[in-house]
Design a protein around this motif. Structure first.
Motif, PDB file in Angstrom:
ATOM      1  N   TYR A  74       0.869  -1.171   0.000  1.00 29.42           N
ATOM      2  CA  TYR A  74       0.000   0.000   0.000  1.00 29.42           C
ATOM      3  C   TYR A  74       0.909   1.226   0.000  1.00 29.42           C
ATOM      4  CZ  TYR A  74      -3.338   3.527   1.520  1.00 29.42           C
ATOM      5  OH  TYR A  74      -4.125   4.647   1.599  1.00 29.42           O
ATOM      6  N   ILE A  75       0.651   2.182  -0.874  1.00 26.34           N
ATOM      7  CA  ILE A  75       1.467   3.389  -0.931  1.00 26.34           C
ATOM      8  C   ILE A  75       0.803   4.476  -0.101  1.00 26.34           C
ATOM      9  CG2 ILE A  75       2.458   5.160  -2.417  1.00 26.34           C
ATOM     10  CD1 ILE A  75       2.366   3.118  -4.700  1.00 26.34           C
ATOM     11  N   ALA A  76       1.576   5.110   0.773  1.00 31.48           N
ATOM     12  CA  ALA A  76       1.072   6.206   1.607  1.00 31.48           C
ATOM     13  C   ALA A  76       1.967   7.419   1.445  1.00 31.48           C
ATOM     14  CB  ALA A  76       1.037   5.787   3.080  1.00 31.48           C
ATOM     15  N   GLY A  77       1.353   8.576   1.410  1.00 23.86           N
ATOM     16  CA  GLY A  77       2.105   9.814   1.287  1.00 23.86           C
ATOM     17  C   GLY A  77       1.153  10.990   1.238  1.00 23.86           C
ATOM     18  N   PRO A  78       1.705  12.185   1.121  1.00 27.73           N
ATOM     19  CA  PRO A  78       0.857  13.374   1.119  1.00 27.73           C
ATOM     20  C   PRO A  78       0.020  13.490  -0.158  1.00 27.73           C
ATOM     21  CG  PRO A  78       3.146  13.988   0.747  1.00 27.73           C
ATOM     22  CD  PRO A  78       3.126  12.514   1.024  1.00 27.73           C
ATOM     23  N   ILE A  79      -1.251  13.750   0.027  1.00 23.00           N
ATOM     24  CA  ILE A  79      -2.158  13.992  -1.093  1.00 23.00           C
ATOM     25  C   ILE A  79      -2.765  15.385  -0.956  1.00 23.00           C
ATOM     26  CG2 ILE A  79      -4.334  13.308  -2.182  1.00 23.00           C
ATOM     27  CD1 ILE A  79      -3.586  10.384  -1.632  1.00 23.00           C
ATOM     28  N   THR A  80      -3.422  15.637   0.188  1.00 20.51           N
ATOM     29  CA  THR A  80      -4.032  16.942   0.426  1.00 20.51           C
ATOM     30  C   THR A  80      -2.948  18.016   0.401  1.00 20.51           C
ATOM     31  OG1 THR A  80      -5.748  15.910   1.776  1.00 20.51           O
ATOM     32  CG2 THR A  80      -5.446  18.293   2.025  1.00 20.51           C
ATOM     33  N   GLY A  81      -3.174  19.047  -0.402  1.00 24.23           N
ATOM     34  CA  GLY A  81      -2.185  20.111  -0.551  1.00 24.23           C
ATOM     35  C   GLY A  81      -1.177  19.844  -1.651  1.00 24.23           C
ATOM     36  N   HIS A  82      -1.249  18.664  -2.260  1.00 26.97           N
ATOM     37  CA  HIS A  82      -0.328  18.281  -3.341  1.00 26.97           C
ATOM     38  C   HIS A  82      -1.128  17.865  -4.576  1.00 26.97           C
ATOM     39  CE1 HIS A  82       3.221  18.184  -0.656  1.00 26.97           C
ATOM     40  NE2 HIS A  82       2.308  17.919   0.240  1.00 26.97           N
ATOM     41  N   GLU A  83      -2.254  18.495  -4.780  1.00 24.76           N
ATOM     42  CA  GLU A  83      -3.176  18.077  -5.838  1.00 24.76           C
ATOM     43  C   GLU A  83      -2.572  18.110  -7.242  1.00 24.76           C
ATOM     44  OE1 GLU A  83      -5.535  18.907  -2.274  1.00 24.76           O
ATOM     45  OE2 GLU A  83      -3.988  20.060  -3.280  1.00 24.76           O
ATOM     46  N   THR A  84      -1.552  18.912  -7.455  1.00 27.90           N
ATOM     47  CA  THR A  84      -0.991  19.018  -8.806  1.00 27.90           C
ATOM     48  C   THR A  84      -0.024  17.894  -9.168  1.00 27.90           C
ATOM     49  OG1 THR A  84       0.798  20.465  -8.045  1.00 27.90           O
ATOM     50  CG2 THR A  84      -1.215  21.539  -8.846  1.00 27.90           C
ATOM     51  N   ASP A  85       0.549  17.211  -8.170  1.00 26.96           N
ATOM     52  CA  ASP A  85       1.576  16.223  -8.524  1.00 26.96           C
ATOM     53  C   ASP A  85       1.513  14.897  -7.763  1.00 26.96           C
ATOM     54  OD1 ASP A  85       2.421  17.124  -6.036  1.00 26.96           O
ATOM     55  OD2 ASP A  85       4.477  17.512  -6.667  1.00 26.96           O
ATOM     56  N   TYR A  86       0.554  14.724  -6.858  1.00 25.29           N
ATOM     57  CA  TYR A  86       0.578  13.492  -6.062  1.00 25.29           C
ATOM     58  C   TYR A  86       0.343  12.246  -6.909  1.00 25.29           C
ATOM     59  CZ  TYR A  86      -4.525  12.901  -5.889  1.00 25.29           C
ATOM     60  OH  TYR A  86      -5.839  12.693  -6.199  1.00 25.29           O
ATOM     61  N   ARG A  87      -0.504  12.332  -7.919  1.00 20.14           N
ATOM     62  CA  ARG A  87      -0.761  11.138  -8.738  1.00 20.14           C
ATOM     63  C   ARG A  87       0.514  10.676  -9.452  1.00 20.14           C
ATOM     64  NH1 ARG A  87      -6.458  13.160  -9.463  1.00 20.14           N
ATOM     65  NH2 ARG A  87      -7.701  11.475  -8.533  1.00 20.14           N
ATOM     66  N   GLU A  88       1.287  11.628  -9.926  1.00 16.89           N
ATOM     67  CA  GLU A  88       2.554  11.300 -10.601  1.00 16.89           C
ATOM     68  C   GLU A  88       3.522  10.623  -9.624  1.00 16.89           C
ATOM     69  OE1 GLU A  88       6.281  13.773 -12.438  1.00 16.89           O
ATOM     70  OE2 GLU A  88       4.278  14.534 -12.845  1.00 16.89           O
ATOM     71  N   LYS A  89       3.647  11.155  -8.409  1.00 16.84           N
ATOM     72  CA  LYS A  89       4.585  10.589  -7.423  1.00 16.84           C
ATOM     73  C   LYS A  89       4.145   9.202  -6.974  1.00 16.84           C
ATOM     74  CE  LYS A  89       6.265  15.038  -5.892  1.00 16.84           C
ATOM     75  NZ  LYS A  89       6.354  16.027  -4.837  1.00 16.84           N
ATOM     76  N   PHE A  90       2.858   9.037  -6.689  1.00 18.71           N
ATOM     77  CA  PHE A  90       2.354   7.723  -6.290  1.00 18.71           C
ATOM     78  C   PHE A  90       2.512   6.734  -7.451  1.00 18.71           C
ATOM     79  CE2 PHE A  90       0.726   9.970  -2.756  1.00 18.71           C
ATOM     80  CZ  PHE A  90       0.161   9.098  -1.844  1.00 18.71           C
ATOM     81  N   GLY A  91       2.240   7.196  -8.677  1.00 20.09           N
ATOM     82  CA  GLY A  91       2.357   6.332  -9.845  1.00 20.09           C
ATOM     83  C   GLY A  91       3.778   5.870 -10.082  1.00 20.09           C
ATOM     84  N   ALA A  92       4.745   6.754  -9.881  1.00 20.24           N
ATOM     85  CA  ALA A  92       6.152   6.382 -10.048  1.00 20.24           C
ATOM     86  C   ALA A  92       6.548   5.315  -9.037  1.00 20.24           C
ATOM     87  CB  ALA A  92       7.040   7.616  -9.913  1.00 20.24           C
TER      88      ALA A  92
END
Length: 113
Positions: free
Chosen positions: A4-22
């Protein structure tokens, strides 16, 4: 292994999908199954995202913490749940620091031997 991947999402709306995807791609290339909360649709309430995330985490063997997780109340809650459920914990920053620490110096090591 299931991660399971955990990390900041709220406040990072512009790039969180890219970071989680990587991170998901790295884990999948290593042969692991990945549950990635960043693929959930927009428009749910925070509590709903957390309930879904906890259910995803419950199905996994381990949690993979992305950089910035310490500043994310949701990721910290997910880590606490993972610890309580005796999941394996992998911290991306710690792994990268370890890899940096064990990287041999530049040059031809065989020629120096």
């Amino acid at each position: 292994m299931k991660f399971y991947i955990a990390g900041p999402i709220t406040g990072h709306e512009t790039d969180y999908r890219e970071k989680f995807g990587a991170a998901a791609k790295i884990l999948e290339c290593a042969g692991h199954t990945v549950l990635n909360p960043a693929v959930l649709p927009d428009g749910l309430e925070y509590a709903a995202y957390m309930r879904i995330g906890f259910a995803m985490l419950k199905a996994c063997d381990a949690i993979y913490l992305l950089p910035g997780w310490k500043d994310s109340p949701g990721a910290v809650r997910e880590l606490h749940r993972a610890v309580a459920d005796h999941k394996m914990i992998l911290d991306h920053e710690a792994i990268m620091q370890f890899a940096w620490d064990i990287t041999p110096p530049a040059g031809n090591l065989e020629a120096e031997a």
